[in-house]
Design a protein around this motif. Structure first.
Motif, PDB file in Angstrom:
ATOM      1  N   ARG B  22       4.102  -7.441 -12.587  1.00 16.48           N
ATOM      2  CA  ARG B  22       5.050  -8.173 -13.239  1.00 16.48           C
ATOM      3  C   ARG B  22       4.342  -9.781 -13.220  1.00 16.48           C
ATOM      4  O   ARG B  22       4.193 -10.215 -12.322  1.00 16.48           O
ATOM      5  N   LEU B  23       4.252 -10.168 -14.373  1.00 15.96           N
ATOM      6  CA  LEU B  23       3.545 -11.812 -14.611  1.00 15.96           C
ATOM      7  C   LEU B  23       4.549 -12.547 -14.320  1.00 15.96           C
ATOM      8  O   LEU B  23       5.782 -12.382 -14.406  1.00 15.96           O
ATOM      9  N   ASN B  24       4.102 -13.869 -13.893  1.00 14.79           N
ATOM     10  CA  ASN B  24       4.706 -14.992 -13.411  1.00 14.79           C
ATOM     11  C   ASN B  24       5.337 -15.735 -14.536  1.00 14.79           C
ATOM     12  O   ASN B  24       4.683 -15.672 -15.591  1.00 14.79           O
ATOM     13  N   TYR B  25       6.584 -16.046 -14.695  1.00 16.93           N
ATOM     14  CA  TYR B  25       7.233 -16.633 -15.674  1.00 16.93           C
ATOM     15  C   TYR B  25       6.344 -18.304 -15.741  1.00 16.93           C
ATOM     16  O   TYR B  25       6.045 -18.739 -14.705  1.00 16.93           O
ATOM     17  N   ASP B  26       6.263 -18.588 -16.929  1.00 14.62           N
ATOM     18  CA  ASP B  26       5.413 -19.718 -17.207  1.00 14.62           C
ATOM     19  C   ASP B  26       3.840 -19.761 -17.048  1.00 14.62           C
ATOM     20  O   ASP B  26       3.122 -20.745 -17.432  1.00 14.62           O
ATOM     21  N   ALA B  49       0.829  -3.801 -22.383  1.00 18.66           N
ATOM     22  CA  ALA B  49       1.857  -5.004 -21.792  1.00 18.66           C
ATOM     23  C   ALA B  49       3.068  -5.091 -22.926  1.00 18.66           C
ATOM     24  O   ALA B  49       2.663  -4.981 -23.856  1.00 18.66           O
ATOM     25  N   ILE B  50       4.268  -5.263 -22.101  1.00 15.91           N
ATOM     26  CA  ILE B  50       5.252  -5.543 -22.994  1.00 15.91           C
ATOM     27  C   ILE B  50       6.129  -6.619 -22.459  1.00 15.91           C
ATOM     28  O   ILE B  50       5.807  -6.960 -21.467  1.00 15.91           O
ATOM     29  N   GLY B  51       6.928  -7.319 -23.080  1.00 12.39           N
ATOM     30  CA  GLY B  51       7.736  -8.451 -22.568  1.00 12.39           C
ATOM     31  C   GLY B  51       8.093  -9.601 -23.684  1.00 12.39           C
ATOM     32  O   GLY B  51       8.195  -9.128 -24.782  1.00 12.39           O
ATOM     33  N   ALA B  52       8.088 -10.709 -23.424  1.00  8.53           N
ATOM     34  CA  ALA B  52       8.139 -11.926 -24.188  1.00  8.53           C
ATOM     35  C   ALA B  52       7.514 -13.063 -23.939  1.00  8.53           C
ATOM     36  O   ALA B  52       7.145 -13.454 -22.720  1.00  8.53           O
ATOM     37  N   LEU B  53       7.092 -13.848 -24.871  1.00 11.67           N
ATOM     38  CA  LEU B  53       6.128 -14.943 -24.420  1.00 11.67           C
ATOM     39  C   LEU B  53       6.904 -16.407 -25.036  1.00 11.67           C
ATOM     40  O   LEU B  53       7.742 -16.105 -26.087  1.00 11.67           O
ATOM     41  N   LYS B  54       6.812 -17.526 -24.530  1.00 11.94           N
ATOM     42  CA  LYS B  54       7.456 -18.776 -24.886  1.00 11.94           C
ATOM     43  C   LYS B  54       6.610 -19.218 -25.909  1.00 11.94           C
ATOM     44  O   LYS B  54       7.238 -20.028 -26.661  1.00 11.94           O
ATOM     45  N   ARG B  55       5.301 -19.102 -25.863  1.00 11.23           N
ATOM     46  CA  ARG B  55       4.680 -19.586 -26.943  1.00 11.23           C
ATOM     47  C   ARG B  55       3.298 -19.030 -26.870  1.00 11.23           C
ATOM     48  O   ARG B  55       3.094 -18.168 -25.667  1.00 11.23           O
ATOM     49  N   VAL B 118       4.104 -16.898 -20.377  1.00 11.67           N
ATOM     50  CA  VAL B 118       4.939 -15.734 -20.310  1.00 11.67           C
ATOM     51  C   VAL B 118       6.234 -16.148 -20.066  1.00 11.67           C
ATOM     52  O   VAL B 118       6.617 -17.088 -19.477  1.00 11.67           O
ATOM     53  N   PHE B 119       7.258 -15.577 -20.724  1.00 10.43           N
ATOM     54  CA  PHE B 119       8.633 -15.492 -20.506  1.00 10.43           C
ATOM     55  C   PHE B 119       9.185 -14.306 -19.433  1.00 10.43           C
ATOM     56  O   PHE B 119       9.632 -14.673 -18.205  1.00 10.43           O
ATOM     57  N   ALA B 120       8.498 -13.174 -19.912  1.00 10.83           N
ATOM     58  CA  ALA B 120       8.616 -12.138 -19.058  1.00 10.83           C
ATOM     59  C   ALA B 120       7.625 -11.049 -19.579  1.00 10.83           C
ATOM     60  O   ALA B 120       7.297 -10.788 -20.754  1.00 10.83           O
TER      61      ALA B 120
ATOM     62  N   LEU C 145      14.367  -7.419 -14.049  1.00 13.92           N
ATOM     63  CA  LEU C 145      12.875  -7.410 -14.005  1.00 13.92           C
ATOM     64  C   LEU C 145      12.681  -6.546 -12.737  1.00 13.92           C
ATOM     65  O   LEU C 145      13.731  -6.302 -11.912  1.00 13.92           O
ATOM     66  N   TRP C 146      11.610  -6.215 -12.594  1.00 15.45           N
ATOM     67  CA  TRP C 146      11.187  -5.569 -11.429  1.00 15.45           C
ATOM     68  C   TRP C 146      11.297  -6.049 -10.300  1.00 15.45           C
ATOM     69  O   TRP C 146      10.577  -7.299 -10.060  1.00 15.45           O
ATOM     70  N   ASN C 147      11.956  -5.418  -9.148  1.00 13.58           N
ATOM     71  CA  ASN C 147      11.937  -5.988  -7.909  1.00 13.58           C
ATOM     72  C   ASN C 147      10.483  -5.736  -7.002  1.00 13.58           C
ATOM     73  O   ASN C 147      10.557  -4.654  -6.758  1.00 13.58           O
TER      74      ASN C 147
END
Lengths: 149, 149, 149
Positions: B22-26, B49-55, B118-120, C145-147
Protein backbone atom coordinates in the motif's frame (compact mmCIF):
# COMPACT_ATOMS: atom_id res chain seq x y z
CA UNK A 1 -29.70 -20.88 -27.70
CA UNK A 2 -29.92 -20.89 -23.97
CA UNK A 3 -28.17 -18.63 -21.49
CA UNK A 4 -25.82 -20.54 -19.24
CA UNK A 5 -24.61 -22.73 -22.09
CA UNK A 6 -21.10 -21.76 -21.02
CA UNK A 7 -21.06 -21.67 -17.21
CA UNK A 8 -18.03 -20.71 -15.14
CA UNK A 9 -15.10 -23.01 -15.83
CA UNK A 10 -12.03 -23.33 -13.62
CA UNK A 11 -8.64 -25.00 -14.03
CA UNK A 12 -5.84 -24.95 -11.46
CA UNK A 13 -2.19 -24.52 -12.47
CA UNK A 14 1.23 -24.29 -10.90
CA UNK A 15 3.62 -21.55 -11.95
CA UNK A 16 6.57 -22.71 -14.02
CA UNK A 17 9.14 -20.34 -15.54
CA UNK A 18 8.72 -16.58 -15.63
CA UNK A 19 9.93 -15.34 -19.01
CA UNK A 20 11.19 -11.79 -19.47
CA UNK A 21 11.29 -10.93 -23.14
CA UNK A 22 12.32 -7.99 -25.28
CA UNK A 23 10.48 -8.15 -28.60
CA UNK A 24 12.19 -7.43 -31.87
CA UNK A 25 11.95 -4.00 -33.45
CA UNK A 26 9.53 -4.15 -36.43
CA UNK A 27 8.18 -7.56 -35.44
CA UNK A 28 4.47 -8.20 -34.95
CA UNK A 29 3.61 -8.61 -31.28
CA UNK A 30 1.07 -11.37 -31.88
CA UNK A 31 3.40 -13.40 -34.10
CA UNK A 32 6.28 -12.88 -31.67
CA UNK A 33 4.28 -14.16 -28.69
CA UNK A 34 3.10 -17.12 -30.78
CA UNK A 35 6.68 -18.01 -31.75
CA UNK A 36 7.86 -17.51 -28.18
CA UNK A 37 5.18 -19.86 -26.84
CA UNK A 38 5.96 -22.45 -29.50
CA UNK A 39 9.73 -22.34 -28.96
CA UNK A 40 9.45 -22.53 -25.15
CA UNK A 41 6.63 -25.07 -25.11
CA UNK A 42 4.15 -22.74 -23.41
CA UNK A 43 0.67 -24.27 -23.77
CA UNK A 44 -0.94 -22.26 -20.98
CA UNK A 45 0.20 -18.90 -19.69
CA UNK A 46 -0.57 -15.28 -19.09
CA UNK A 47 1.40 -12.13 -19.79
CA UNK A 48 1.61 -8.37 -19.56
CA UNK A 49 3.60 -6.03 -21.80
CA UNK A 50 4.50 -2.36 -22.03
CA UNK A 51 6.32 -0.40 -24.70
CA UNK A 52 5.38 1.35 -27.90
CA UNK A 53 3.97 0.31 -31.28
CA UNK A 54 4.65 1.83 -34.69
CA UNK A 55 1.18 0.87 -35.88
CA UNK A 56 -1.55 -1.59 -34.97
CA UNK A 57 -4.80 -3.22 -35.92
CA UNK A 58 -7.50 -3.41 -33.25
CA UNK A 59 -10.64 -5.52 -33.16
CA UNK A 60 -14.04 -4.92 -31.62
CA UNK A 61 -16.36 -7.91 -31.44
CA UNK A 62 -19.95 -7.17 -32.42
CA UNK A 63 -21.80 -9.15 -29.76
CA UNK A 64 -25.04 -9.14 -31.73
CA UNK A 65 -23.82 -9.99 -35.23
CA UNK A 66 -20.93 -12.19 -34.05
CA UNK A 67 -18.25 -10.57 -36.16
CA UNK A 68 -15.07 -8.59 -35.56
CA UNK A 69 -14.78 -5.01 -36.75
CA UNK A 70 -11.23 -3.97 -37.49
CA UNK A 71 -9.64 -0.60 -36.83
CA UNK A 72 -6.32 0.43 -38.29
CA UNK A 73 -4.09 2.56 -36.10
CA UNK A 74 -1.55 3.92 -38.57
CA UNK A 75 0.58 6.06 -36.27
CA UNK A 76 2.99 5.50 -33.36
CA UNK A 77 1.40 4.94 -29.95
CA UNK A 78 2.53 4.11 -26.46
CA UNK A 79 1.35 0.67 -25.42
CA UNK A 80 -0.13 1.89 -22.12
CA UNK A 81 -1.49 -1.52 -21.26
CA UNK A 82 -1.22 -4.93 -22.85
CA UNK A 83 -2.44 -8.14 -21.24
CA UNK A 84 -3.13 -11.53 -22.64
CA UNK A 85 -3.17 -15.25 -22.24
CA UNK A 86 -1.89 -18.28 -24.10
CA UNK A 87 -3.88 -21.43 -24.67
CA UNK A 88 -4.21 -23.98 -27.45
CA UNK A 89 -6.30 -23.47 -30.59
CA UNK A 90 -6.37 -26.30 -33.07
CA UNK A 91 -3.54 -27.83 -31.01
CA UNK A 92 -1.22 -24.82 -31.42
CA UNK A 93 -0.27 -22.07 -28.90
CA UNK A 94 -2.63 -19.14 -29.44
CA UNK A 95 -2.26 -15.72 -27.80
CA UNK A 96 -5.40 -13.75 -26.92
CA UNK A 97 -4.32 -10.14 -26.40
CA UNK A 98 -6.03 -6.88 -25.42
CA UNK A 99 -4.35 -3.49 -25.53
CA UNK A 100 -4.72 0.18 -24.63
CA UNK A 101 -2.79 2.55 -26.90
CA UNK A 102 -2.02 6.22 -26.21
CA UNK A 103 -1.12 8.96 -28.69
CA UNK A 104 1.02 12.06 -28.25
CA UNK A 105 -1.81 13.86 -26.43
CA UNK A 106 -2.36 10.90 -24.08
CA UNK A 107 -5.62 10.05 -25.85
CA UNK A 108 -6.44 6.37 -26.13
CA UNK A 109 -7.64 3.69 -28.50
CA UNK A 110 -8.20 0.21 -27.16
CA UNK A 111 -9.51 -3.24 -27.95
CA UNK A 112 -8.55 -6.73 -29.05
CA UNK A 113 -5.07 -6.66 -30.58
CA UNK A 114 -5.03 -8.23 -34.04
CA UNK A 115 -1.66 -6.86 -35.13
CA UNK A 116 0.92 -4.64 -33.46
CA UNK A 117 4.21 -3.63 -35.04
CA UNK A 118 6.78 -3.21 -32.29
CA UNK A 119 8.89 -0.10 -31.73
CA UNK A 120 9.90 -1.44 -28.31
CA UNK A 121 8.13 -3.97 -26.12
CA UNK A 122 8.91 -5.56 -22.76
CA UNK A 123 6.97 -8.71 -21.97
CA UNK A 124 6.54 -10.68 -18.76
CA UNK A 125 5.09 -14.12 -19.53
CA UNK A 126 4.18 -16.62 -16.83
CA UNK A 127 4.24 -20.24 -17.99
CA UNK A 128 1.58 -22.38 -16.30
CA UNK A 129 1.67 -26.15 -15.72
CA UNK A 130 -1.54 -28.10 -15.43
CA UNK A 131 -4.63 -29.17 -17.39
CA UNK A 132 -4.70 -28.86 -21.17
CA UNK A 133 -6.26 -25.47 -21.96
CA UNK A 134 -7.89 -25.66 -25.37
CA UNK A 135 -10.22 -23.34 -27.23
CA UNK A 136 -13.42 -24.60 -28.79
CA UNK A 137 -16.15 -22.85 -30.75
CA UNK A 138 -18.89 -21.54 -28.47
CA UNK A 139 -22.27 -21.16 -30.13
CA UNK A 140 -23.69 -18.69 -27.64
CA UNK A 141 -21.02 -16.04 -28.28
CA UNK A 142 -19.65 -17.12 -31.65
CA UNK A 143 -16.17 -17.06 -30.08
CA UNK A 144 -13.52 -19.70 -29.48
CA UNK A 145 -13.67 -20.04 -25.71
CA UNK A 146 -11.84 -22.32 -23.30
CA UNK A 147 -13.22 -25.81 -23.24
CA UNK A 148 -13.42 -26.56 -19.53
CA UNK A 149 -16.10 -29.20 -19.32
CA UNK B 1 21.18 1.93 -38.55
CA UNK B 2 19.88 -1.46 -39.44
CA UNK B 3 16.57 -3.01 -38.51
CA UNK B 4 17.05 -6.07 -36.34
CA UNK B 5 19.80 -4.42 -34.34
CA UNK B 6 17.82 -5.40 -31.26
CA UNK B 7 16.36 -8.89 -31.93
CA UNK B 8 14.11 -10.74 -29.51
CA UNK B 9 15.86 -11.33 -26.20
CA UNK B 10 14.72 -13.82 -23.58
CA UNK B 11 15.70 -14.48 -19.96
CA UNK B 12 14.18 -17.13 -17.70
CA UNK B 13 13.40 -16.45 -14.05
CA UNK B 14 11.93 -18.19 -11.04
CA UNK B 15 9.33 -16.43 -8.93
CA UNK B 16 10.53 -15.33 -5.51
CA UNK B 17 8.39 -13.33 -3.08
CA UNK B 18 5.07 -11.76 -4.02
CA UNK B 19 4.92 -8.32 -2.41
CA UNK B 20 1.59 -6.66 -1.61
CA UNK B 21 2.11 -2.98 -0.96
CA UNK B 22 0.00 0.00 0.00
CA UNK B 23 1.71 3.18 -1.16
CA UNK B 24 1.90 6.26 1.01
CA UNK B 25 -0.62 9.07 0.56
CA UNK B 26 1.07 12.01 -1.22
CA UNK B 27 4.10 9.92 -2.23
CA UNK B 28 5.27 9.68 -5.82
CA UNK B 29 4.52 6.24 -7.28
CA UNK B 30 7.77 6.02 -9.24
CA UNK B 31 9.93 7.00 -6.28
CA UNK B 32 7.99 4.63 -4.00
CA UNK B 33 8.49 1.65 -6.29
CA UNK B 34 12.18 2.54 -6.63
CA UNK B 35 12.61 2.69 -2.84
CA UNK B 36 10.63 -0.52 -2.42
CA UNK B 37 12.82 -2.35 -4.94
CA UNK B 38 15.97 -1.01 -3.31
CA UNK B 39 14.91 -1.90 0.24
CA UNK B 40 13.77 -5.42 -0.70
CA UNK B 41 16.64 -6.12 -3.08
CA UNK B 42 14.42 -6.50 -6.14
CA UNK B 43 16.65 -6.35 -9.22
CA UNK B 44 14.14 -7.95 -11.60
CA UNK B 45 10.39 -7.94 -11.22
CA UNK B 46 7.03 -7.01 -12.61
CA UNK B 47 4.02 -5.37 -11.04
CA UNK B 48 0.47 -4.15 -11.42
CA UNK B 49 -1.26 -1.43 -9.41
CA UNK B 50 -4.70 0.11 -9.03
CA UNK B 51 -5.92 3.09 -7.05
CA UNK B 52 -6.16 6.82 -7.63
CA UNK B 53 -3.71 9.65 -8.23
CA UNK B 54 -3.99 13.29 -7.15
CA UNK B 55 -1.98 14.42 -10.17
CA UNK B 56 0.50 12.92 -12.63
CA UNK B 57 2.99 13.55 -15.39
CA UNK B 58 2.76 11.32 -18.48
CA UNK B 59 5.28 10.79 -21.23
CA UNK B 60 4.88 10.00 -24.92
CA UNK B 61 8.00 8.94 -26.77
CA UNK B 62 8.40 10.54 -30.17
CA UNK B 63 9.63 7.55 -32.19
CA UNK B 64 10.99 9.75 -34.98
CA UNK B 65 12.77 12.46 -33.02
CA UNK B 66 13.76 10.19 -30.13
CA UNK B 67 12.52 12.44 -27.36
CA UNK B 68 9.85 12.31 -24.66
CA UNK B 69 6.96 14.74 -24.68
CA UNK B 70 5.54 15.42 -21.25
CA UNK B 71 1.91 15.94 -20.32
CA UNK B 72 0.82 17.30 -16.96
CA UNK B 73 -2.35 15.87 -15.49
CA UNK B 74 -3.23 18.37 -12.78
CA UNK B 75 -6.44 16.84 -11.44
CA UNK B 76 -7.47 13.69 -9.55
CA UNK B 77 -7.86 10.54 -11.65
CA UNK B 78 -8.60 6.89 -11.05
CA UNK B 79 -5.59 4.74 -11.91
CA UNK B 80 -7.60 2.37 -14.12
CA UNK B 81 -4.52 0.40 -15.11
CA UNK B 82 -0.90 0.52 -14.06
CA UNK B 83 1.69 -2.06 -15.09
CA UNK B 84 5.43 -2.00 -14.99
CA UNK B 85 8.68 -3.82 -14.57
CA UNK B 86 11.84 -3.44 -12.55
CA UNK B 87 15.32 -3.91 -13.92
CA UNK B 88 18.71 -2.30 -13.36
CA UNK B 89 19.80 0.99 -14.89
CA UNK B 90 23.30 2.18 -14.09
CA UNK B 91 23.36 -0.62 -11.50
CA UNK B 92 20.29 0.64 -9.60
CA UNK B 93 16.70 -0.70 -9.54
CA UNK B 94 14.70 1.21 -12.16
CA UNK B 95 10.90 0.97 -12.60
CA UNK B 96 9.45 1.29 -16.11
CA UNK B 97 5.76 2.10 -15.67
CA UNK B 98 2.77 2.65 -17.98
CA UNK B 99 -0.60 3.89 -16.82
CA UNK B 100 -4.20 4.52 -17.88
CA UNK B 101 -5.94 7.30 -15.93
CA UNK B 102 -9.68 8.00 -15.85
CA UNK B 103 -11.46 11.22 -14.91
CA UNK B 104 -14.90 11.77 -13.36
CA UNK B 105 -16.59 11.13 -16.71
CA UNK B 106 -14.64 7.90 -17.26
CA UNK B 107 -12.55 9.57 -19.97
CA UNK B 108 -8.94 8.49 -20.18
CA UNK B 109 -5.40 9.76 -20.53
CA UNK B 110 -2.60 7.24 -20.81
CA UNK B 111 1.08 6.78 -21.43
CA UNK B 112 4.45 6.34 -19.79
CA UNK B 113 4.24 7.36 -16.13
CA UNK B 114 6.92 9.92 -15.24
CA UNK B 115 5.37 11.04 -11.95
CA UNK B 116 2.21 10.08 -10.07
CA UNK B 117 1.20 11.55 -6.72
CA UNK B 118 -0.69 8.90 -4.79
CA UNK B 119 -4.17 9.34 -3.30
CA UNK B 120 -4.39 5.60 -2.74
CA UNK B 121 -2.51 2.79 -4.50
CA UNK B 122 -2.43 -0.97 -4.12
CA UNK B 123 0.55 -2.69 -5.71
CA UNK B 124 1.28 -6.35 -6.44
CA UNK B 125 4.98 -6.81 -7.21
CA UNK B 126 6.48 -10.14 -8.21
CA UNK B 127 10.18 -10.48 -7.40
CA UNK B 128 12.07 -12.56 -9.98
CA UNK B 129 15.27 -14.53 -9.47
CA UNK B 130 17.60 -15.24 -12.36
CA UNK B 131 19.88 -13.49 -14.84
CA UNK B 132 20.99 -9.89 -14.27
CA UNK B 133 18.50 -7.69 -16.12
CA UNK B 134 20.23 -4.45 -17.05
CA UNK B 135 19.27 -1.58 -19.33
CA UNK B 136 21.63 -0.28 -21.97
CA UNK B 137 21.30 2.50 -24.51
CA UNK B 138 19.83 1.23 -27.79
CA UNK B 139 20.77 3.30 -30.81
CA UNK B 140 17.93 2.13 -33.03
CA UNK B 141 15.20 3.44 -30.68
CA UNK B 142 17.12 5.95 -28.58
CA UNK B 143 15.79 4.15 -25.49
CA UNK B 144 17.45 2.26 -22.65
CA UNK B 145 16.41 -1.30 -23.44
CA UNK B 146 17.24 -4.60 -21.76
CA UNK B 147 20.70 -5.86 -22.62
CA UNK B 148 20.08 -9.52 -23.38
CA UNK B 149 22.98 -10.39 -25.62
CA UNK C 1 -6.07 15.01 9.53
CA UNK C 2 -2.36 14.63 8.96
CA UNK C 3 -0.60 13.54 5.80
CA UNK C 4 1.26 10.31 6.36
CA UNK C 5 -1.54 8.81 8.41
CA UNK C 6 -1.33 5.82 6.07
CA UNK C 7 2.37 5.27 5.29
CA UNK C 8 3.66 2.60 2.92
CA UNK C 9 2.63 -0.84 4.09
CA UNK C 10 4.19 -4.09 2.87
CA UNK C 11 3.30 -7.77 3.26
CA UNK C 12 5.22 -10.67 1.74
CA UNK C 13 3.45 -13.68 0.22
CA UNK C 14 4.25 -16.94 -1.51
CA UNK C 15 2.43 -17.90 -4.68
CA UNK C 16 -0.04 -20.72 -4.30
CA UNK C 17 -2.32 -21.93 -7.12
CA UNK C 18 -2.74 -20.08 -10.40
CA UNK C 19 -6.42 -20.20 -11.34
CA UNK C 20 -7.53 -19.92 -14.96
CA UNK C 21 -11.22 -19.14 -15.11
CA UNK C 22 -13.85 -18.62 -17.77
CA UNK C 23 -16.68 -16.52 -16.35
CA UNK C 24 -20.29 -17.33 -17.02
CA UNK C 25 -22.18 -15.57 -19.80
CA UNK C 26 -24.56 -12.97 -18.26
CA UNK C 27 -22.92 -13.22 -14.83
CA UNK C 28 -21.65 -10.15 -12.98
CA UNK C 29 -17.84 -10.07 -12.96
CA UNK C 30 -17.59 -8.73 -9.41
CA UNK C 31 -19.98 -11.31 -7.99
CA UNK C 32 -18.26 -14.08 -9.95
CA UNK C 33 -14.82 -13.20 -8.60
CA UNK C 34 -16.26 -12.98 -5.09
CA UNK C 35 -17.85 -16.43 -5.39
CA UNK C 36 -14.67 -17.84 -6.92
CA UNK C 37 -12.54 -16.50 -4.06
CA UNK C 38 -15.00 -17.83 -1.49
CA UNK C 39 -15.25 -21.28 -3.04
CA UNK C 40 -11.47 -21.68 -3.46
CA UNK C 41 -10.56 -20.09 -0.13
CA UNK C 42 -8.66 -17.18 -1.69
CA UNK C 43 -8.15 -14.55 1.02
CA UNK C 44 -5.33 -12.72 -0.74
CA UNK C 45 -4.70 -12.63 -4.45
CA UNK C 46 -4.37 -10.62 -7.60
CA UNK C 47 -5.80 -11.08 -11.07
CA UNK C 48 -6.05 -9.85 -14.62
CA UNK C 49 -8.90 -10.43 -17.07
CA UNK C 50 -9.73 -9.80 -20.71
CA UNK C 51 -12.93 -10.31 -22.67
CA UNK C 52 -16.06 -8.31 -23.36
CA UNK C 53 -18.93 -6.93 -21.27
CA UNK C 54 -22.56 -6.46 -22.27
CA UNK C 55 -22.91 -3.51 -19.92
CA UNK C 56 -21.18 -2.12 -16.85
CA UNK C 57 -21.25 0.36 -14.02
CA UNK C 58 -18.08 2.36 -13.36
CA UNK C 59 -17.12 4.37 -10.32
CA UNK C 60 -15.00 7.49 -9.91
CA UNK C 61 -14.01 8.42 -6.39
CA UNK C 62 -14.32 12.11 -5.60
CA UNK C 63 -11.13 12.63 -3.61
CA UNK C 64 -12.40 15.89 -2.08
CA UNK C 65 -15.93 14.94 -1.11
CA UNK C 66 -15.12 11.30 -0.37
CA UNK C 67 -17.91 9.79 -2.40
CA UNK C 68 -18.19 7.58 -5.46
CA UNK C 69 -19.83 8.86 -8.62
CA UNK C 70 -21.38 6.14 -10.73
CA UNK C 71 -21.44 5.92 -14.52
CA UNK C 72 -23.67 3.49 -16.38
CA UNK C 73 -22.23 1.96 -19.54
CA UNK C 74 -25.30 0.55 -21.24
CA UNK C 75 -23.73 -0.90 -24.39
CA UNK C 76 -21.35 -3.73 -25.28
CA UNK C 77 -17.64 -2.99 -24.82
CA UNK C 78 -14.37 -4.86 -25.11
CA UNK C 79 -12.73 -5.26 -21.72
CA UNK C 80 -9.38 -3.93 -22.92
CA UNK C 81 -7.86 -4.12 -19.46
CA UNK C 82 -9.09 -5.46 -16.15
CA UNK C 83 -6.89 -5.82 -13.07
CA UNK C 84 -7.74 -6.31 -9.46
CA UNK C 85 -6.89 -7.78 -6.11
CA UNK C 86 -8.62 -9.83 -3.46
CA UNK C 87 -8.42 -9.16 0.24
CA UNK C 88 -10.77 -9.44 3.21
CA UNK C 89 -13.43 -6.88 4.06
CA UNK C 90 -15.51 -7.57 7.16
CA UNK C 91 -13.92 -11.02 7.14
CA UNK C 92 -15.11 -11.92 3.62
CA UNK C 93 -13.19 -12.09 0.30
CA UNK C 94 -13.57 -8.72 -1.43
CA UNK C 95 -12.44 -7.98 -5.01
CA UNK C 96 -11.16 -4.48 -5.84
CA UNK C 97 -11.30 -4.14 -9.62
CA UNK C 98 -10.37 -1.46 -12.17
CA UNK C 99 -11.21 -1.66 -15.84
CA UNK C 100 -10.69 -0.03 -19.24
CA UNK C 101 -13.56 -0.55 -21.69
CA UNK C 102 -13.46 0.08 -25.45
CA UNK C 103 -16.35 0.69 -27.82
CA UNK C 104 -16.72 -0.14 -31.51
CA UNK C 105 -14.58 2.87 -32.46
CA UNK C 106 -11.86 1.89 -30.00
CA UNK C 107 -12.82 4.79 -27.72
CA UNK C 108 -12.50 4.14 -24.01
CA UNK C 109 -14.25 4.58 -20.68
CA UNK C 110 -12.44 3.51 -17.54
CA UNK C 111 -12.54 3.49 -13.77
CA UNK C 112 -13.40 1.43 -10.73
CA UNK C 113 -15.61 -1.50 -11.77
CA UNK C 114 -18.81 -1.64 -9.70
CA UNK C 115 -20.71 -4.03 -11.97
CA UNK C 116 -19.86 -5.76 -15.24
CA UNK C 117 -22.19 -8.13 -17.04
CA UNK C 118 -20.09 -10.72 -18.86
CA UNK C 119 -20.33 -11.52 -22.56
CA UNK C 120 -17.07 -13.46 -22.35
CA UNK C 121 -14.28 -13.13 -19.80
CA UNK C 122 -10.98 -14.95 -19.23
CA UNK C 123 -9.46 -14.52 -15.80
CA UNK C 124 -6.01 -15.36 -14.43
CA UNK C 125 -6.07 -15.26 -10.63
CA UNK C 126 -2.99 -15.79 -8.49
CA UNK C 127 -3.72 -17.09 -5.00
CA UNK C 128 -1.28 -15.74 -2.39
CA UNK C 129 -0.33 -17.35 0.92
CA UNK C 130 0.86 -15.23 3.82
CA UNK C 131 -0.30 -12.55 6.25
CA UNK C 132 -4.00 -11.80 6.70
CA UNK C 133 -4.84 -8.96 4.29
CA UNK C 134 -7.80 -7.06 5.68
CA UNK C 135 -9.39 -3.76 4.73
CA UNK C 136 -10.12 -1.10 7.34
CA UNK C 137 -11.67 2.33 7.09
CA UNK C 138 -9.04 5.00 6.45
CA UNK C 139 -10.01 8.46 7.64
CA UNK C 140 -7.59 10.36 5.41
CA UNK C 141 -9.06 9.05 2.15
CA UNK C 142 -12.50 7.86 3.27
CA UNK C 143 -11.69 4.50 1.67
CA UNK C 144 -11.32 0.97 3.02
CA UNK C 145 -7.59 0.43 2.68
CA UNK C 146 -5.35 -2.46 3.65
CA UNK C 147 -4.61 -2.56 7.35
CA UNK C 148 -0.87 -3.22 7.42
CA UNK C 149 0.18 -1.83 10.79
Amino acid sequence: MKVGHNPMGLFEYNANKELIVRLNYDADLIQSITELARSKGVEAGSFTAIGALKRAKLGYYDQKNHEYREMKIDSPHEMASCMGNISLKDGEPFPHVHVVLADEMGNTKAGHLLEGIVFAAEVHLRQLEGPRLERKYDELTGLSLWNME
